[in-house]
Design a protein around this motif. Structure first.
Motif, mmCIF file in Angstrom:
data_model
loop_
_atom_site.group_PDB
_atom_site.id
_atom_site.type_symbol
_atom_site.label_atom_id
_atom_site.label_comp_id
_atom_site.label_asym_id
_atom_site.label_seq_id
_atom_site.Cartn_x
_atom_site.Cartn_y
_atom_site.Cartn_z
ATOM 1 N N UNK A 211 -0.480 -12.127 4.086
ATOM 2 C CA UNK A 211 0.703 -11.286 4.222
ATOM 3 C C UNK A 211 1.274 -10.999 2.834
ATOM 4 N N UNK A 212 1.865 -9.818 2.701
ATOM 5 C CA UNK A 212 2.419 -9.438 1.410
ATOM 6 C C UNK A 212 3.929 -9.237 1.521
ATOM 7 N N UNK A 213 4.615 -9.606 0.444
ATOM 8 C CA UNK A 213 6.073 -9.570 0.403
ATOM 9 C C UNK A 213 6.507 -8.781 -0.828
ATOM 10 N N UNK A 214 7.303 -7.749 -0.613
ATOM 11 C CA UNK A 214 7.824 -6.956 -1.716
ATOM 12 C C UNK A 214 9.257 -7.403 -2.010
ATOM 13 N N UNK A 215 9.510 -7.738 -3.272
ATOM 14 C CA UNK A 215 10.844 -8.132 -3.720
ATOM 15 C C UNK A 215 11.442 -6.948 -4.482
ATOM 16 N N UNK A 216 12.438 -6.303 -3.906
ATOM 17 C CA UNK A 216 12.952 -5.066 -4.498
ATOM 18 C C UNK A 216 14.461 -4.978 -4.347
ATOM 19 N N UNK A 217 15.187 -4.878 -5.468
ATOM 20 C CA UNK A 217 16.630 -4.707 -5.348
ATOM 21 C C UNK A 217 16.957 -3.291 -4.879
ATOM 22 N N UNK A 218 18.183 -3.099 -4.498
ATOM 23 C CA UNK A 218 18.613 -1.848 -3.862
ATOM 24 C C UNK A 218 18.363 -0.605 -4.714
ATOM 25 N N UNK A 219 18.379 -0.755 -6.041
ATOM 26 C CA UNK A 219 18.230 0.406 -6.919
ATOM 27 C C UNK A 219 16.821 0.990 -6.904
ATOM 28 N N UNK A 220 15.836 0.229 -6.403
ATOM 29 C CA UNK A 220 14.444 0.677 -6.408
ATOM 30 C C UNK A 220 13.990 1.258 -5.066
ATOM 31 N N UNK A 221 14.821 1.111 -4.047
ATOM 32 C CA UNK A 221 14.440 1.548 -2.702
ATOM 33 C C UNK A 221 14.712 3.041 -2.527
ATOM 34 N N UNK A 222 13.690 3.757 -2.047
ATOM 35 C CA UNK A 222 13.788 5.199 -1.927
ATOM 36 C C UNK A 222 13.396 5.923 -3.195
ATOM 37 N N UNK A 223 12.809 5.167 -4.134
ATOM 38 C CA UNK A 223 12.386 5.734 -5.412
ATOM 39 C C UNK A 223 10.859 5.716 -5.526
ATOM 40 N N UNK A 224 10.333 6.479 -6.467
ATOM 41 C CA UNK A 224 8.911 6.455 -6.805
ATOM 42 C C UNK A 224 8.772 6.258 -8.305
ATOM 43 N N UNK A 225 7.541 5.957 -8.730
ATOM 44 C CA UNK A 225 7.289 5.798 -10.152
ATOM 45 C C UNK A 225 5.874 6.266 -10.471
ATOM 46 N N UNK A 226 5.277 5.754 -11.527
ATOM 47 C CA UNK A 226 4.063 6.375 -12.068
ATOM 48 C C UNK A 226 2.778 6.006 -11.334
ATOM 49 N N UNK A 227 2.626 4.742 -10.917
ATOM 50 C CA UNK A 227 1.343 4.303 -10.368
ATOM 51 C C UNK A 227 1.556 3.629 -9.012
ATOM 52 N N UNK A 228 1.000 4.218 -7.963
ATOM 53 C CA UNK A 228 1.101 3.616 -6.624
ATOM 54 C C UNK A 228 0.008 2.565 -6.447
ATOM 55 N N UNK A 229 0.391 1.393 -5.923
ATOM 56 C CA UNK A 229 -0.603 0.347 -5.694
ATOM 57 C C UNK A 229 -0.734 -0.056 -4.236
ATOM 58 N N UNK A 230 0.143 0.444 -3.377
ATOM 59 C CA UNK A 230 0.034 0.104 -1.953
ATOM 60 C C UNK A 230 0.735 1.141 -1.101
ATOM 61 N N UNK A 231 0.183 1.370 0.087
ATOM 62 C CA UNK A 231 0.880 2.156 1.105
ATOM 63 C C UNK A 231 1.916 1.244 1.756
ATOM 64 N N UNK A 232 2.945 1.830 2.301
ATOM 65 C CA UNK A 232 3.991 1.020 2.914
ATOM 66 C C UNK A 232 3.465 0.195 4.078
ATOM 67 N N UNK A 233 2.479 0.725 4.813
ATOM 68 C CA UNK A 233 1.954 -0.018 5.970
ATOM 69 C C UNK A 233 1.084 -1.205 5.572
#
Length: 258
Positions: free
Chosen positions: A202-224
């Motif tokens: 199982x994978x766990x993403x640790x993300x503060x509120x400022x990063x949610x709904x944002x994108x950046x340069x390199x995608x490493x995983x689909x949300x699913x």
């Protein structure tokens, strides 16, 4: 407050803090996040700032703020996330943790556990656990030191990750969007995150509120591909709503109330 006055205040704040998030600016200026986004876009178009990680840095200071600077941004949120994240780990489990400022905060909570195995490319986390004297089977992945981030990267790191099968992978991205996926700033960081997710049950993403709904340069995983998204108490309900149909379990005070 007129736009020019807001712009002056944003630049003044950046001169003192080097990096600020859009959410913090919205609170500081008493305006909406959309207004802040427009202000940042105008300042970027004027060559005065660079927009990064849902916030901004002054222009001509590099593409990404230095690691030690980023450690001092959203510190309360990172502590909030770290406390929630450590509660997912059961006795005897094995985990992987990538290098990031949020996972560095997480490392201090890991150091309070015992009887687990921690595999990480983060020198910062490894030093924190080692210094604590905790009864943890600690493995620091080999590799190259290629930036100001105290961590290992490259082919050797990726190769060593393949030797393990773990229960959980804890990943600290720079952005996550319900539709577009999970992102890193640098390719080398994305490669490590992707490899760790592939070797975890199982994978766990640790993300503060400022990063949610944002994108950046390199995608490493689909949300699913993500099982858990852990965020802090300042996340807004509208930020979490797009994730309702993704299958991701959200852990935050907001999601617990809804």
């Amino acid at each position: 407050m007129w736009p020019k006055e807001r712009h002056q205040r944003i630049l003044s704040l950046l001169n003192n803090k080097s990096l600020v998030s859009a959410n913090d600016l919205a609170e500081f200026l008493s305006v909406s996040r959309e207004t802040v986004r427009r202000d940042l876009l105008e300042l970027e178009n004027s060559g005065l700032i660079d927009r990064v990680h849902g916030g901004a840095v002054l222009a001509n200071k590099g593409d990404e703020a230095p690691f030690e600077k980023r450690k001092n941004v959203q510190t309360r949120a990172k502590q909030d996330i770290a406390r929630k994240a450590v509660s997912l780990i059961k006795p005897g489990e094995s985990i992987m943790v990538d290098a990031g400022t949020t996972t560095s905060a997480f490392g201090h909570y890991l150091a309070k556990l015992a009887g687990i195995m921690v595999v990480t490319n983060s020198i910062d986390i490894a030093q924190t656990i080692k210094a604590s004297g905790a009864d943890i089977d600690l493995i620091l992945l080999g590799g190259q030191l290629t930036s100001d981030v105290p961590a290992t990267y490259g082919e050797l790191t990726l190769s060593e990750i393949q030797r393990f099968n773990v229960n959980l992978a804890f990943i600290s991205p720079v952005a996550i969007d319900a539709d577009k996926g999970v992102f890193s700033y640098a390719l080398k960081e994305a490669e490590v995150a992707k490899a760790m997710i592939s070797k975890a049950s199982k994978s766990v993403i640790l993300s503060d509120h400022s990063k949610i709904g944002e994108t950046n340069r390199v995608r490493f995983a689909e949300t699913n591909e993500i099982n858990y998204l852990i965020t802090d108490s300042r996340v807004k309900p509208e930020q979490l709503k797009p994730f309702e149909k993704t299958g991701v379990e959200i852990i935050s005070e907001k999601s617990n109330k809804d």
